[in-house]
Enzyme design. Structure first.
Site, PDB file in Angstrom:
ATOM      1  N   PHE A 283       0.822  -1.210   0.000  1.00  0.00           N
ATOM      2  CA  PHE A 283       0.000   0.000   0.000  1.00  0.00           C
ATOM      3  C   PHE A 283       0.863   1.272   0.000  1.00  0.00           C
ATOM      4  O   PHE A 283       0.888   2.025  -0.979  1.00  0.00           O
ATOM      5  CB  PHE A 283      -0.937  -0.088   1.221  1.00  0.00           C
ATOM      6  CG  PHE A 283      -1.554   1.181   1.695  1.00  0.00           C
ATOM      7  CD1 PHE A 283      -2.104   2.094   0.791  1.00  0.00           C
ATOM      8  CD2 PHE A 283      -1.617   1.468   3.059  1.00  0.00           C
ATOM      9  CE1 PHE A 283      -2.687   3.269   1.246  1.00  0.00           C
ATOM     10  CE2 PHE A 283      -2.205   2.635   3.515  1.00  0.00           C
ATOM     11  CZ  PHE A 283      -2.723   3.532   2.616  1.00  0.00           C
ATOM     12  N   ILE A 284       1.609   1.508   1.052  1.00  0.00           N
ATOM     13  CA  ILE A 284       2.317   2.787   1.168  1.00  0.00           C
ATOM     14  C   ILE A 284       3.559   2.808   0.260  1.00  0.00           C
ATOM     15  O   ILE A 284       3.790   3.776  -0.466  1.00  0.00           O
ATOM     16  CB  ILE A 284       2.721   3.068   2.643  1.00  0.00           C
ATOM     17  CG1 ILE A 284       1.477   3.049   3.552  1.00  0.00           C
ATOM     18  CG2 ILE A 284       3.443   4.408   2.741  1.00  0.00           C
ATOM     19  CD1 ILE A 284       1.767   3.160   5.037  1.00  0.00           C
TER      20      ILE A 284
ATOM     21  N   GLY B  13       1.738  -7.818  -0.437  1.00  0.00           N
ATOM     22  CA  GLY B  13       1.644  -6.871  -1.554  1.00  0.00           C
ATOM     23  C   GLY B  13       1.091  -7.527  -2.803  1.00  0.00           C
ATOM     24  O   GLY B  13       0.859  -8.734  -2.850  1.00  0.00           O
TER      25      GLY B  13
ATOM     26  N   ILE C 197       2.993  -6.353   8.860  1.00  0.00           N
ATOM     27  CA  ILE C 197       2.313  -5.207   9.501  1.00  0.00           C
ATOM     28  C   ILE C 197       1.039  -5.593  10.251  1.00  0.00           C
ATOM     29  O   ILE C 197       0.336  -4.725  10.754  1.00  0.00           O
ATOM     30  CB  ILE C 197       1.973  -4.109   8.472  1.00  0.00           C
ATOM     31  CG1 ILE C 197       0.837  -4.558   7.524  1.00  0.00           C
ATOM     32  CG2 ILE C 197       3.169  -3.650   7.694  1.00  0.00           C
ATOM     33  CD1 ILE C 197      -0.002  -3.399   7.060  1.00  0.00           C
TER      34      ILE C 197
ATOM     35  N   TYR D  69       4.419  -6.450  17.141  1.00  0.00           N
ATOM     36  CA  TYR D  69       4.629  -5.587  15.967  1.00  0.00           C
ATOM     37  C   TYR D  69       5.289  -4.262  16.379  1.00  0.00           C
ATOM     38  O   TYR D  69       6.263  -3.820  15.761  1.00  0.00           O
ATOM     39  CB  TYR D  69       3.289  -5.344  15.252  1.00  0.00           C
ATOM     40  CG  TYR D  69       3.344  -4.243  14.225  1.00  0.00           C
ATOM     41  CD1 TYR D  69       3.999  -4.426  13.005  1.00  0.00           C
ATOM     42  CD2 TYR D  69       2.761  -2.999  14.471  1.00  0.00           C
ATOM     43  CE1 TYR D  69       4.062  -3.402  12.062  1.00  0.00           C
ATOM     44  CE2 TYR D  69       2.821  -1.970  13.541  1.00  0.00           C
ATOM     45  CZ  TYR D  69       3.474  -2.175  12.341  1.00  0.00           C
ATOM     46  OH  TYR D  69       3.542  -1.163  11.413  1.00  0.00           O
TER      47      TYR D  69
HETATM   48  N1  LIG Z   1      -0.526   1.171   7.154  1.00  0.00           N
HETATM   49  C1  LIG Z   1      -0.291   1.911   8.226  1.00  0.00           C
HETATM   50  O1  LIG Z   1      -1.188   2.543   8.774  1.00  0.00           O
HETATM   51  C2  LIG Z   1       1.102   1.996   8.811  1.00  0.00           C
HETATM   52  C3  LIG Z   1       1.278   2.692  10.007  1.00  0.00           C
HETATM   53  C4  LIG Z   1       2.545   2.781  10.551  1.00  0.00           C
HETATM   54  C5  LIG Z   1       3.636   2.230   9.891  1.00  0.00           C
HETATM   55  N2  LIG Z   1       3.444   1.549   8.726  1.00  0.00           N
HETATM   56  C6  LIG Z   1       4.614   0.945   8.091  1.00  0.00           C
HETATM   57  O2  LIG Z   1       4.610   1.257   6.709  1.00  0.00           O
HETATM   58  C7  LIG Z   1       5.175   0.168   5.973  1.00  0.00           C
HETATM   59  C8  LIG Z   1       4.241  -0.237   4.827  1.00  0.00           C
HETATM   60  O3  LIG Z   1       2.985  -0.619   5.359  1.00  0.00           O
HETATM   61  P1  LIG Z   1       1.737  -0.912   4.433  1.00  0.00           P
HETATM   62  O4  LIG Z   1       0.519  -0.506   5.173  1.00  0.00           O
HETATM   63  O5  LIG Z   1       1.972  -0.359   3.082  1.00  0.00           O
HETATM   64  O6  LIG Z   1       1.749  -2.502   4.394  1.00  0.00           O
HETATM   65  P2  LIG Z   1       1.607  -3.546   3.177  1.00  0.00           P
HETATM   66  O7  LIG Z   1       1.415  -4.886   3.797  1.00  0.00           O
HETATM   67  O8  LIG Z   1       0.608  -3.062   2.194  1.00  0.00           O
HETATM   68  O9  LIG Z   1       3.041  -3.447   2.519  1.00  0.00           O
HETATM   69  C9  LIG Z   1       4.143  -4.166   2.984  1.00  0.00           C
HETATM   70  C10 LIG Z   1       4.854  -4.745   1.782  1.00  0.00           C
HETATM   71  O10 LIG Z   1       6.041  -5.416   2.217  1.00  0.00           O
HETATM   72  C11 LIG Z   1       6.103  -6.702   1.602  1.00  0.00           C
HETATM   73  N3  LIG Z   1       6.843  -7.561   2.539  1.00  0.00           N
HETATM   74  C12 LIG Z   1       6.461  -7.950   3.788  1.00  0.00           C
HETATM   75  N4  LIG Z   1       7.422  -8.672   4.355  1.00  0.00           N
HETATM   76  C13 LIG Z   1       8.439  -8.747   3.462  1.00  0.00           C
HETATM   77  C14 LIG Z   1       9.710  -9.352   3.476  1.00  0.00           C
HETATM   78  N5  LIG Z   1      10.164 -10.017   4.550  1.00  0.00           N
HETATM   79  N6  LIG Z   1      10.491  -9.244   2.379  1.00  0.00           N
HETATM   80  C15 LIG Z   1      10.073  -8.549   1.276  1.00  0.00           C
HETATM   81  N7  LIG Z   1       8.871  -7.956   1.216  1.00  0.00           N
HETATM   82  C16 LIG Z   1       8.072  -8.038   2.299  1.00  0.00           C
HETATM   83  C17 LIG Z   1       4.673  -7.137   1.375  1.00  0.00           C
HETATM   84  O11 LIG Z   1       4.518  -8.078   0.334  1.00  0.00           O
HETATM   85  C18 LIG Z   1       4.014  -5.796   1.043  1.00  0.00           C
HETATM   86  O12 LIG Z   1       4.056  -5.533  -0.352  1.00  0.00           O
HETATM   87  C19 LIG Z   1       5.450  -0.948   6.977  1.00  0.00           C
HETATM   88  O13 LIG Z   1       6.819  -0.895   7.321  1.00  0.00           O
HETATM   89  C20 LIG Z   1       4.594  -0.570   8.170  1.00  0.00           C
HETATM   90  O14 LIG Z   1       5.163  -1.030   9.380  1.00  0.00           O
HETATM   91  C21 LIG Z   1       2.197   1.398   8.178  1.00  0.00           C
END
Ligand SMILES: NC(=O)c1ccc[n+]([C@@H]2O[C@H](COP(=O)([O-])OP(=O)(O)OC[C@H]3O[C@@H](n4cnc5c(N)ncnc54)[C@H](O)[C@@H]3O)[C@@H](O)[C@H]2O)c1
Length: 311
Positions: free
Chosen positions: A11-12, A36, A76, A141
Site C-alpha cells: 500500500f504505502i 503486496g 504489519i 509488531y
Molecule cells: N498502514 C499503516 O497505517 C502503517 C502505520 C505505521 C507504519 N506503517 C509501516 O509502513 C510500511 C508499509 O505498510 P503498508 O501498510 O503499506 O503494508 P503492506 O502490507 O501493504 O506493505 C508491505 C509490503 O512489504 C512486503 N513484505 C512484507 N514482508 C516482506 C519481506 N520479509 N520481504 C520482502 N517484502 C516483504 C509485502 O509483500 C508488502 O508488499 C510498513 O513498514 C509498516 O510497518 C504502516
C-alpha cells in the site's frame, strides 16, 4: 538518484515508489508479495521478487550504486504478530539488520525507515503523543518496529549511517488492503459501497489519528535530502473515533446502513493522536488534506476498482 524501495508492491511503499519515479529517480523494488500485489509495482521500476532476508538481496547492492534505501517492507498485521512473534521479528528485525549491513558494506548514504507512531506508544499518557512519549508497545509488531529504530541508531553511532525515521499514524488511502493498522477505511469502503453493514468492535469510541497516504508520500519525497539523522512523527494531531469515521464515510457514499456492534477486542489502544510539530519544524511538513477530502479520494479509488473488477 538510485533508490531501493522495499515493500513497494504494498500500500504505502507503492505510492512512495510511484512518486520517486515521477520525480525522475531510478527505483529498484524488493518485495516478496507476501501481502503486496504485483499490480501495484510500478512498471518503470526494476522489480525483484525477493524476501528481504534472502541472501540474493546482497547482489542488488553489489551491482548498483545505491543512494537511498527506503525501507517499507514489513509484517504489519498486529494480530499476526501476537499469534506468531517469531515470524514478525524475522521480517521486521532480522530484515532491517540485513539491509543495514548492506548499507554499511556498500556505502549507501541514506536509510529511510517507516516506523509506527500508532503502535509504539501504547495507551498514551498524553495526547497528542510526541516523540518524547514513553515507548510501550502493546504487541510484538510495535516491539519489532521499535527494535528496527534502535538498530538504525546503532548503525548511525558506530558506522555513521545517515538515516531518517518517520513514525506513521494510521495511514489510509488508495491501494490499502483491509488488513494492518488502519485497514478499517478499506474495509468500510468496500462494505458501504456494496450496501453492506460494517462491524464496529466495542463502543466505537476508540480514537486514532488517520493520515492520507498522499501526505506520507510528500514526507518521503522531502526526506530524500532533508531531516538527516532525525526521527519524527507524522500525523494530524486529531483524534477520530471509529463511529465518526463510519458516519463520515456513510455520508460521502450516501449509504443507508447501520453498523453492527460487536464485543470489544482486547489489546487495542483506546485513544490516540499524534503530534507532528517536530516534522513541521525540521522538514517543513504538515498535513494539508482534510479527513473528508482524503476519505472521498479513497472511496473514489475503491469505487473505480469495483467497477473494473465487475467488468
Ligand atoms: N498502514 C499503516 O497505517 C502503517 C502505520 C505505521 C507504519 N506503517 C509501516 O509502513 C510500511 C508499509 O505498510 P503498508 O501498510 O503499506 O503494508 P503492506 O502490507 O501493504 O506493505 C508491505 C509490503 O512489504 C512486503 N513484505 C512484507 N514482508 C516482506 C519481506 N520479509 N520481504 C520482502 N517484502 C516483504 C509485502 O509483500 C508488502 O508488499 C510498513 O513498514 C509498516 O510497518 C504502516
Amino acid at each position: 538518484m538510485n533508490i531501493v524501495v522495499t515493500g513497494a508492491a504494498g500500500f504505502i511503499g507503492s505510492n512512495v515508489a510511484d512518486a520517486y519515479i515521477k520525480a525522475g529517480h531510478n527505483v529498484i523494488i524488493i518485495d516478496d508479495l507476501s501481502s503486496g500485489n504485483r499490480e501495484n509495482v510500478n512498471k518503470k521500476a526494476e522489480f525483484h521478487h525477493l524476501n528481504i532476508n534472502d541472501p540474493k538481496v546482497e547482489d542488488i547492492f553489489k551491482n548498483n550504486k545505491i543512494d537511498v534505501v527506503n525501507h517499507h517492507a514489513a509484517q504489519i498485521d498486529v494480530r499476526k504478530s501476537v499469534a506468531d512473534p517469531v515470524f514478525d521479528a524475522t521480517s521486521n528485525v532480522l530484515g532491517i539488520i540485513r539491509l543495514l549491513e548492506y548499507c554499511r558494506k556498500y556505502d549507501v548514504p541514506r536509510f529511510i525507515f517507516s516506523s509506527t507512531a500508532g503502535a509504539i506508544y501504547g495507551e498514551p499518557e498524553y495526547i497528542p503523543a510526541d516523540e518524547k512519549h514513553p515507548i510501550r508497545p502493546l504487541a510484538p509488531y510495535g516491539v519489532s518496529k521499535f527494535c528496527g529504530e534502535r538498530y538504525i541508531q546503532y548503525y548511525h553511532d558506530l558506522f555513521d549511517q545517515d538515516y531518517v525515521i518517520l513514525r506513521y499514524p494510521n495511514v489510509y488511502g488508495p491501494r490499502q488492503d483491509p488488513h494492518g493498522e488502519a485497514g478499517v477505511v478499506a474495509i468500510f469502503s468496500g462494505l458501504l459501497l456494496e450496501g453492506k453493514q460494517p462491524k464496529i468492535f466495542g463502543s466505537g469510541e476508540a480514537t486514532r489519528d488517520y493520515l492520507f497516504v498522499g501526505e506520507i508520500v510528500r514526507a518521503n519525497l522531502i526526506v530524500l535530502d532533508k531531516g538527516t539523522n532525525k526521527l519524527m512523527n507524522l500525523g494530524t494531531g486529531i483524534e477520530t473515533s471509529v463511529n465518526d469515521l463510519f458516519g463520515k464515510m456513510r455520508d460521502i457514499i450516501g449509504a443507508d446502513v447501520e453498523a453492527i456492534h460487536m464485543p470489544d477486542r482486547p489489546g487495542e489502544v483506546q485513544g490516540i493522536s499524534i503530534d507532528a510539530s517536530f516534522a513541521k519544524k525540521t522538514i517543513g511538513w504538515q498535513t494539508k488534506i482534510t479527513l473528508e477530502e482524503g476519505l472521498a479520494r479513497t472511496i473514489d479509488f475503491f469505487r473505480d476498482k469495483m467497477k473494473v473488477e465487475a467488468k
